[in-house]
Scaffold this active site. Sequence first.
Site, PDB file in Angstrom:
ATOM      1  N   HIS A  18       0.842  -1.204   0.000  1.00 20.30           N
ATOM      2  CA  HIS A  18       0.000   0.000   0.000  1.00 20.30           C
ATOM      3  C   HIS A  18       0.880   1.258   0.000  1.00 20.30           C
ATOM      4  CE1 HIS A  18      -3.125  -2.566   2.333  1.00 20.30           C
ATOM      5  NE2 HIS A  18      -3.677  -2.318   1.167  1.00 20.30           N
TER       6      HIS A  18
ATOM      7  N   LYS B 242     -15.941  -6.417   4.907  1.00 12.33           N
ATOM      8  CA  LYS B 242     -15.209  -7.660   5.151  1.00 12.33           C
ATOM      9  C   LYS B 242     -14.792  -7.704   6.614  1.00 12.33           C
ATOM     10  CE  LYS B 242     -11.104  -5.618   2.914  1.00 12.33           C
ATOM     11  NZ  LYS B 242     -10.180  -5.726   1.811  1.00 12.33           N
TER      12      LYS B 242
ATOM     13  N   ARG C  14      -2.743  -5.531  -8.350  1.00 14.38           N
ATOM     14  CA  ARG C  14      -1.903  -6.733  -8.313  1.00 14.38           C
ATOM     15  C   ARG C  14      -2.304  -7.613  -9.481  1.00 14.38           C
ATOM     16  NH1 ARG C  14      -3.546  -7.619  -2.232  1.00 14.38           N
ATOM     17  NH2 ARG C  14      -5.330  -6.675  -3.262  1.00 14.38           N
TER      18      ARG C  14
ATOM     19  N   SER D  96      -3.360  -7.759   2.813  1.00  7.29           N
ATOM     20  CA  SER D  96      -3.543  -7.627   4.260  1.00  7.29           C
ATOM     21  C   SER D  96      -4.088  -8.930   4.846  1.00  7.29           C
ATOM     22  CB  SER D  96      -4.490  -6.476   4.584  1.00  7.29           C
ATOM     23  OG  SER D  96      -3.921  -5.254   4.195  1.00  7.29           O
TER      24      SER D  96
HETATM   25  P1  ADP Z   1     -10.002  -2.785  -0.382  1.00  5.46           P
HETATM   26  O1  ADP Z   1     -10.747  -3.493   0.667  1.00  5.46           O
HETATM   27  O2  ADP Z   1     -10.667  -1.570  -0.902  1.00  5.46           O
HETATM   28  O3  ADP Z   1      -9.437  -3.662  -1.488  1.00  5.46           O
HETATM   29  P2  ADP Z   1      -7.369  -2.758   0.629  1.00  5.46           P
HETATM   30  O4  ADP Z   1      -6.849  -2.142   1.874  1.00  5.46           O
HETATM   31  O5  ADP Z   1      -7.333  -4.216   0.555  1.00  5.46           O
HETATM   32  O6  ADP Z   1      -8.777  -2.180   0.397  1.00  5.46           O
HETATM   33  O7  ADP Z   1      -6.567  -2.185  -0.611  1.00  5.46           O
HETATM   34  C1  ADP Z   1      -6.569  -0.828  -0.962  1.00  5.46           C
HETATM   35  C2  ADP Z   1      -5.888  -0.679  -2.297  1.00  5.46           C
HETATM   36  O8  ADP Z   1      -4.539  -1.113  -2.197  1.00  5.46           O
HETATM   37  C3  ADP Z   1      -6.483  -1.492  -3.437  1.00  5.46           C
HETATM   38  O9  ADP Z   1      -6.353  -0.755  -4.624  1.00  5.46           O
HETATM   39  C4  ADP Z   1      -5.624  -2.717  -3.487  1.00  5.46           C
HETATM   40  O10 ADP Z   1      -5.615  -3.296  -4.774  1.00  5.46           O
HETATM   41  C5  ADP Z   1      -4.283  -2.087  -3.174  1.00  5.46           C
HETATM   42  N1  ADP Z   1      -3.331  -3.058  -2.628  1.00  5.46           N
HETATM   43  C6  ADP Z   1      -3.563  -4.021  -1.734  1.00  5.46           C
HETATM   44  N2  ADP Z   1      -2.437  -4.731  -1.495  1.00  5.46           N
HETATM   45  C7  ADP Z   1      -1.480  -4.198  -2.294  1.00  5.46           C
HETATM   46  C8  ADP Z   1      -0.112  -4.513  -2.568  1.00  5.46           C
HETATM   47  N3  ADP Z   1       0.485  -5.538  -1.984  1.00  5.46           N
HETATM   48  N4  ADP Z   1       0.559  -3.738  -3.433  1.00  5.46           N
HETATM   49  C9  ADP Z   1      -0.058  -2.697  -4.037  1.00  5.46           C
HETATM   50  N5  ADP Z   1      -1.355  -2.373  -3.863  1.00  5.46           N
HETATM   51  C10 ADP Z   1      -2.053  -3.124  -3.015  1.00  5.46           C
END
Ligand code: ADP
Length: 161
Positions: free
Chosen positions: A17, A41, A90, A128
Site C-alpha cells: 500500500h 469484510k 496486483r 492484508s
Molecule cells: P479494499 O478493501 O478496498 O481492497 P485494501 O486495503 O485491501 O482495500 O486495498 C486498498 C488498495 O490497495 C487497493 O487498490 C488494493 O488493490 C491495493 N493493494 C492491496 N495490497 C497491495 C499490494 N500488496 N501492493 C499494491 N497495492 C495493493
Amino acid sequence: MTIAVYPGAFDPITNGHLDIAIRAAKLFDKIIIGVYDTPAKDILFTTEERLDLVRQAIADLPNIEATCFSGLAVDFVKEAGAQAIVRGLRVGADFEREFEMALMNKKLSPDCELVCLMTNLKYQFLSSSLLKEVASLGGQIDSLVPRAVAVALKKKVRRKV
Ligand code: ADP
C-alpha cells in the site's frame, strides 16, 4: 492543486500500500489516504487503529495525509476537493474488481478519474488478509509492513489466540 484519494480498508497498511501511495504522491500535489470506516469484510483493527497505523507510516511523507471516511468513495473525493482515485493493481483478480468499481464510480461521479498503479513486483503476493493469516500462525512479517504495523499485528494476534 491536484489531489487524489487513495481509499481502502488498510487492515493493516502494508509496504505494498505504502509503495503505491509514495509513487502516487509523485504524480499529484497531495494524496489523501482514505481509511474506510465500514469495509464489507472481516476487520482485525478498529478504524482508529487502522488510521493511526497509516499516519505513523506516512509521518515523514510531506504530501501524503490520512483520514477515515464512510459512505461512497466518490462522495469522499468530492468533499476532499480531489479529482481522482488511486488504486493499486496486483496481478489477477484486482483488475476485474477495479474495472467494475471504476465503471460504477464513473456513473456516480463522471468527473472523477481512476488512476491505477501496477504493484511493485516484490509486493505482488502481499495482501492484508494473507499477512494477518501468516502473523497469526507466527510467521515472519517484518519485511512486509512498516515497523509500527509489525509490532501492532504481533500484539493483536497474540491477544486473539
Ligand atoms: P479494499 O478493501 O478496498 O481492497 P485494501 O486495503 O485491501 O482495500 O486495498 C486498498 C488498495 O490497495 C487497493 O487498490 C488494493 O488493490 C491495493 N493493494 C492491496 N495490497 C497491495 C499490494 N500488496 N501492493 C499494491 N497495492 C495493493
